[in-house]
Design an enzyme around this catalytic site. Structure first.
Site, PDB file in Angstrom:
ATOM      1  N   HIS A 165       1.176  -0.994   0.224  1.00 47.39           N
ATOM      2  CA  HIS A 165       0.198   0.078  -0.055  1.00 47.39           C
ATOM      3  C   HIS A 165       0.686   1.134  -0.194  1.00 47.39           C
ATOM      4  CE1 HIS A 165      -3.679   2.157   0.834  1.00 47.39           C
ATOM      5  NE2 HIS A 165      -2.486   3.075   0.972  1.00 47.39           N
ATOM      6  N   CYS A 166       0.710   1.789  -0.736  1.00 46.01           N
ATOM      7  CA  CYS A 166       1.959   2.951  -0.978  1.00 46.01           C
ATOM      8  C   CYS A 166       0.932   5.056  -0.923  1.00 46.01           C
ATOM      9  CB  CYS A 166       2.044   3.572  -2.498  1.00 46.01           C
ATOM     10  SG  CYS A 166       3.297   4.489  -3.130  1.00 46.01           S
ATOM     11  N   PRO A 167       1.702   5.424   0.022  1.00 42.68           N
ATOM     12  CA  PRO A 167       1.037   6.446   0.164  1.00 42.68           C
ATOM     13  C   PRO A 167       1.199   7.835  -0.573  1.00 42.68           C
ATOM     14  CG  PRO A 167       3.121   6.313   2.273  1.00 42.68           C
ATOM     15  CD  PRO A 167       2.539   4.807   1.308  1.00 42.68           C
ATOM     16  N   GLY A 170      -1.221   7.377  -2.557  1.00 43.27           N
ATOM     17  CA  GLY A 170      -2.694   6.903  -2.301  1.00 43.27           C
ATOM     18  C   GLY A 170      -3.756   5.782  -2.842  1.00 43.27           C
TER      19      GLY A 170
END
Ligand SMILES: [Zn+2]
Ligand SMILES: [Zn+2]
Length: 340
Positions: A165-167, A170
């Site tokens: 899950h990549c900030p 998003g």
């Protein structure tokens, strides 16, 4: 009374444009990156390109066009990675969940119901290219996860070929948006270095005309661009190299961190590195399994099938065979919290 399925979609996601686009609920960093790219591009065209065309030669216009094209691709890959369904797997309906639970082998430590404390505690194994792959049961989504899938704790849904899950984008990075994520990293690196090289050229030429200190005072936008681009290159260069290595070996970040193939060979890996890249970047684009723009009746949405083709009703072996046959479309995806 009917409504769009995205309005009752379980999990922690946001939908935009009537379900056409989606992201996770944490998009602050994603929006920051978009603004940073646009601001840097605007400063680049307004100051650096103008300086080169005015004071150096009108023949430097292609440099501006290259910058324009690069900024377009960086933004496009970023938006595609951030707003595409990464490959969420529809949750099981009540009846499907019972069917799935009936498939499992009882845990030796369970009660006669096959459960511990009312929670399904079973797994199945499937064979892919001679390798035994264990399928875990997701108690949130009520199904056996397909091979390479994992449950994202932030999105609260199982995702196919889960990478992480990549900030920055998003969103989950998984089967359907990995290629955009990787291309975003690569294009960001190239464009960052390109802008920095133009910044240095402008400062050297300006220094010759007015001196270095005056050049800094006269062209502060160039200095700002240089630092933003430098930060971007530092942030994504290592990541781009890491994912290049993952693609070459057909692994996901999730598999790399968990060291999934420490005792066995990676069944998804092709022996030709170039083929691995072609499959990942140019392979067929898998369809979305969540029919988020479809309609559902209000009274039905608690047990609705959110998917166009709900994979949970597929026997795990059948699902595995499909994945194996579809190796050409398997993205060597890649990490986040695996809560279940
Ligand atoms: Zn799940
Ligand atoms: Zn996620």
């Amino acid at each position: 009374m009917t409504q769009r399925k995205w309005r009752v979609f379980p999990g922690n996601n946001r939908f935009y444009c009537n379900g056409l686009l989606m992201s996770s609920t944490q998009v602050a960093v994603f929006l920051f990156v978009i603004v940073a790219v646009i601001v840097t591009a605007c400063l680049f065209f307004a100051f650096d390109c103008r300086f080169l065309i005015q004071y150096v030669h009108p023949g430097t216009i292609p440099l501006a066009l290259i910058g324009l094209l690069g900024a377009f691709y960086v933004l496009m890959f970023l938006l595609k990675a951030g707003c595409t369904d990464p490959g969420f797997i529809p949750r099981a309906r009540q009846d499907e969940a019972h069917y799935n639970q009936g498939l499992g082998e009882p845990d030796p430590n369970t009660t006669s119901t096959g459960y511990v404390g009312g929670t399904p505690s079973k797994y199945r194994t499937v064979e892919i290219h001679g390798q035994q792959i264990k399928l875990k049961y997701c108690v949130t989504c009520n199904m056996f996860r397909p091979p390479r899938a994992s449950h994202c704790g932030l999105c609260n849904n199982c995702v196919e070929n889960f990478d992480h899950h990549c900030p920055w984008v998003g969103n989950c990075v998984a089967k359907r948006n990995y290629r955009y994520f990787y291309l975003f990293l690569v294009s960001m690196c190239i464009m960052g270095l390109y802008v920095m090289s133009i910044n240095i050229t402008v400062m050297v030429l300006a220094s010759r005309m007015v001196g270095f200190v005056n050049a800094l005072k006269t062209y502060p936008a160039t200095v700002i661009e240089f630092f933003i681009s430098g930060f971007a290159v530092i942030a994504v260069f290592g990541l781009a190299c890491y994912h290049t290595q993952l693609i070459a070996t057909m692994k996901t970040t999730n598999e790399e961190i968990k060291n999934t193939f420490r005792t066995s060979q990676n069944p998804y890996r092709q022996h030709n590195v170039l083929k691995n890249f072609c499959i990942t970047i140019c392979g067929p684009f898998p369809p979305s399994l969540i029919d988020r723009r479809g309609f559902v009746k209000d009274e039905e949405h608690h047990g609705v099938d959110y998917g166009a083709t709900n994979p949970i009703m597929m026997d795990p072996e059948q699902r595995s065979m499909q994945d194996t046959a579809d190796t050409s479309s398997q993205l060597p995806l890649t990490t986040s919290t695996d809560n279940n």
